[in-house]
Design an enzyme around this catalytic site. Structure first.
Site, PDB file in Angstrom:
ATOM      1  N   PRO A  64      13.134  -5.369   0.369  1.00 38.80           N
ATOM      2  CA  PRO A  64      14.446  -5.894  -0.004  1.00 38.80           C
ATOM      3  C   PRO A  64      14.479  -6.567  -1.372  1.00 38.80           C
ATOM      4  CG  PRO A  64      13.463  -7.195   1.762  1.00 38.80           C
ATOM      5  CD  PRO A  64      12.626  -5.962   1.610  1.00 38.80           C
ATOM      6  N   ASN A  65      15.590  -6.304  -2.045  1.00 38.32           N
ATOM      7  CA  ASN A  65      15.934  -6.898  -3.351  1.00 38.32           C
ATOM      8  C   ASN A  65      15.120  -6.354  -4.518  1.00 38.32           C
ATOM      9  OD1 ASN A  65      18.015  -8.705  -2.409  1.00 38.32           O
ATOM     10  ND2 ASN A  65      16.367  -9.860  -1.438  1.00 38.32           N
ATOM     11  N   ARG A  77      17.279  -9.015 -12.795  1.00 39.31           N
ATOM     12  CA  ARG A  77      17.412 -10.429 -12.430  1.00 39.31           C
ATOM     13  C   ARG A  77      16.042 -11.097 -12.439  1.00 39.31           C
ATOM     14  NH1 ARG A  77      22.221  -9.806  -9.211  1.00 39.31           N
ATOM     15  NH2 ARG A  77      23.571  -8.900 -10.768  1.00 39.31           N
ATOM     16  N   TYR A 132       9.705 -11.707 -12.305  1.00 37.72           N
ATOM     17  CA  TYR A 132       9.397 -10.316 -11.946  1.00 37.72           C
ATOM     18  C   TYR A 132       9.349  -9.359 -13.142  1.00 37.72           C
ATOM     19  CZ  TYR A 132      10.348 -12.149  -7.306  1.00 37.72           C
ATOM     20  OH  TYR A 132      10.313 -12.899  -6.167  1.00 37.72           O
ATOM     21  N   ASN A 142       5.191  -2.735  -1.422  1.00 34.74           N
ATOM     22  CA  ASN A 142       5.559  -4.114  -1.722  1.00 34.74           C
ATOM     23  C   ASN A 142       6.658  -4.467  -0.713  1.00 34.74           C
ATOM     24  OD1 ASN A 142       6.520  -6.553  -2.567  1.00 34.74           O
ATOM     25  ND2 ASN A 142       6.591  -6.025  -4.740  1.00 34.74           N
ATOM     26  N   ALA A 170      10.227  -9.878   0.610  1.00 33.01           N
ATOM     27  CA  ALA A 170      10.232 -11.057   1.489  1.00 33.01           C
ATOM     28  C   ALA A 170       9.859 -10.715   2.928  1.00 33.01           C
ATOM     29  CB  ALA A 170      11.605 -11.725   1.439  1.00 33.01           C
ATOM     30  N   HIS A 202       6.543 -11.926   4.547  1.00 35.07           N
ATOM     31  CA  HIS A 202       6.367 -13.240   5.175  1.00 35.07           C
ATOM     32  C   HIS A 202       7.112 -13.368   6.496  1.00 35.07           C
ATOM     33  CE1 HIS A 202       5.192 -13.604   1.052  1.00 35.07           C
ATOM     34  NE2 HIS A 202       6.440 -13.509   0.633  1.00 35.07           N
ATOM     35  N   ASP A 239       3.566  -3.495  12.208  1.00 33.43           N
ATOM     36  CA  ASP A 239       3.308  -2.758  13.465  1.00 33.43           C
ATOM     37  C   ASP A 239       3.465  -1.258  13.242  1.00 33.43           C
ATOM     38  OD1 ASP A 239       2.720  -4.898  15.095  1.00 33.43           O
ATOM     39  OD2 ASP A 239       4.633  -4.909  16.181  1.00 33.43           O
ATOM     40  N   GLU A 298      -1.204  -3.268  -0.210  1.00 30.28           N
ATOM     41  CA  GLU A 298      -0.065  -4.175  -0.362  1.00 30.28           C
ATOM     42  C   GLU A 298      -0.043  -4.680  -1.811  1.00 30.28           C
ATOM     43  OE1 GLU A 298      -0.494  -7.489   2.290  1.00 30.28           O
ATOM     44  OE2 GLU A 298       1.228  -8.577   1.463  1.00 30.28           O
ATOM     45  N   HIS A 354       2.039  -7.189  -4.636  1.00 35.07           N
ATOM     46  CA  HIS A 354       3.052  -8.184  -5.002  1.00 35.07           C
ATOM     47  C   HIS A 354       3.026  -8.361  -6.507  1.00 35.07           C
ATOM     48  CE1 HIS A 354       3.799  -9.250  -0.879  1.00 35.07           C
ATOM     49  NE2 HIS A 354       2.495  -9.245  -0.691  1.00 35.07           N
ATOM     50  N   SER A 409       4.374 -10.924  -8.215  1.00 32.89           N
ATOM     51  CA  SER A 409       4.062 -12.325  -8.512  1.00 32.89           C
ATOM     52  C   SER A 409       2.825 -12.757  -7.722  1.00 32.89           C
ATOM     53  CB  SER A 409       5.258 -13.216  -8.151  1.00 32.89           C
ATOM     54  OG  SER A 409       5.510 -13.160  -6.752  1.00 32.89           O
ATOM     55  N   ARG A 445       3.052 -19.770  -5.419  1.00 26.40           N
ATOM     56  CA  ARG A 445       4.483 -20.052  -5.215  1.00 26.40           C
ATOM     57  C   ARG A 445       4.672 -20.918  -3.962  1.00 26.40           C
ATOM     58  NH1 ARG A 445       7.849 -14.662  -6.027  1.00 26.40           N
ATOM     59  NH2 ARG A 445       9.513 -16.225  -6.143  1.00 26.40           N
ATOM     60  N   ARG A 491       5.360 -18.387   1.135  1.00 22.99           N
ATOM     61  CA  ARG A 491       4.958 -17.066   0.603  1.00 22.99           C
ATOM     62  C   ARG A 491       3.449 -16.845   0.677  1.00 22.99           C
ATOM     63  NH1 ARG A 491       9.674 -15.206  -2.100  1.00 22.99           N
ATOM     64  NH2 ARG A 491      10.885 -16.935  -2.938  1.00 22.99           N
TER      65      ARG A 491
HETATM   66  O1  CA2 Z   1       5.930 -10.806  -5.870  1.00 20.65           O
HETATM   67  C1  CA2 Z   1       6.399  -9.918  -5.174  1.00 20.65           C
HETATM   68  O2  CA2 Z   1       6.300  -8.730  -5.448  1.00 20.65           O
HETATM   69  C2  CA2 Z   1       7.197 -10.293  -3.917  1.00 20.65           C
HETATM   70  O3  CA2 Z   1       6.890  -9.349  -2.903  1.00 20.65           O
HETATM   71  C3  CA2 Z   1       8.654 -10.206  -4.302  1.00 20.65           C
HETATM   72  C4  CA2 Z   1       9.584 -10.685  -3.202  1.00 20.65           C
HETATM   73  C5  CA2 Z   1       9.174 -12.062  -2.694  1.00 20.65           C
HETATM   74  O4  CA2 Z   1      10.004 -12.430  -1.601  1.00 20.65           O
HETATM   75  C6  CA2 Z   1       7.733 -12.080  -2.267  1.00 20.65           C
HETATM   76  O5  CA2 Z   1       7.411 -13.388  -1.852  1.00 20.65           O
HETATM   77  C7  CA2 Z   1       6.835 -11.674  -3.405  1.00 20.65           C
HETATM   78  C8  CA2 Z   1      11.010 -10.777  -3.718  1.00 20.65           C
HETATM   79  C9  CA2 Z   1      11.529  -9.498  -4.241  1.00 20.65           C
HETATM   80  C10 CA2 Z   1      12.863  -9.764  -4.895  1.00 20.65           C
HETATM   81  O6  CA2 Z   1      12.899  -9.040  -6.087  1.00 20.65           O
HETATM   82  C11 CA2 Z   1      13.762  -9.451  -7.047  1.00 20.65           C
HETATM   83  C12 CA2 Z   1      13.638  -8.830  -8.252  1.00 20.65           C
HETATM   84  C13 CA2 Z   1      14.455  -9.198  -9.281  1.00 20.65           C
HETATM   85  C14 CA2 Z   1      15.413 -10.172  -9.072  1.00 20.65           C
HETATM   86  C15 CA2 Z   1      15.539 -10.791  -7.855  1.00 20.65           C
HETATM   87  C16 CA2 Z   1      14.718 -10.421  -6.825  1.00 20.65           C
END
Ligand code: CA2
Length: 161
Positions: A26-27, A34, A39, A91, A94, A97, A104, A115, A117, A119, A124, A128
């Protein structure tokens, strides 16, 4: 690069089966648009293009899929087993977590996965620091920005031989 909107998944290359599936949670469709301070400025399409070029240079088909929905990610993982996908790079965003069902599904299909990530999740917020995926992963790459995907791909290609 396909998005989990219920549309038919597109394969890269003419009638060639993908061997590696890259999943984005997601996202991550917002990448490059953003929060660049966390990121970076690379989009998901850029990441796919880089990975595809690297994989095709080794004669390996690769496919990418992003969804904001846990169920769609699970459906894609289950379909991957039927399609003969041999390796997954994920990846989970969120869902790393919070989701029990996606790891599963990965264990259920028994497809090896790495996996990734972007960041450093350990630098953080405390929530996370734990990922439900990591214990079942071949390996985990975090904190190296989008380069982590290329490193995961190289590891996958080494394992596919
Ligand atoms: O660091 C990563 O790749 C994460 O998987 C990114 C997730 C975060 O919840 C994990 O803790 C770490 C968030 C992805 C959201 O991606 C965005 C990208 C640009 C702008 C806003 C959100």
């Amino acid at each position: 690069m396909s998005k989990g909107t219920g549309t038919k998944t597109q394969r890269d290359g003419a009638n060639r089966k993908a061997r590696i599936l890259v999943l984005h949670g997601p996202n991550l469709n917002l990448l490059g648009r953003r929060e660049p301070e966390i990121y970076g400025r690379t989009s998901l399409a850029d990441i796919h293009a880089t990975m595809e070029a690297r994989a095709l240079a080794r004669g390996v088909q690769i496919e990418s899929f992003q969804s904001n929905s846990e169920g769609e990610l699970i459906d894609r993982i289950q379909a991957a087993a039927a399609e003969g996908i041999e390796f997954i790079i994920i990846n989970p965003g969120a869902y790393s977590h919070s989701s029990i069902a996606i790891p599963d599904a990965l264990r259920g299909v028994a497809i090896p996965f790495i996996e990734v990530h972007i960041s450093n999740i350990h630098a953080r917020e405390a929530f996370r620091h734990h990922s439900h995926f990591s214990a079942s992963a071949i390996g985990v790459i975090c904190g190296l920005g989008v380069e982590g995907y290329a490193l995961a791909l190289d590891a996958a290609l080494t394992r596919l031989g």
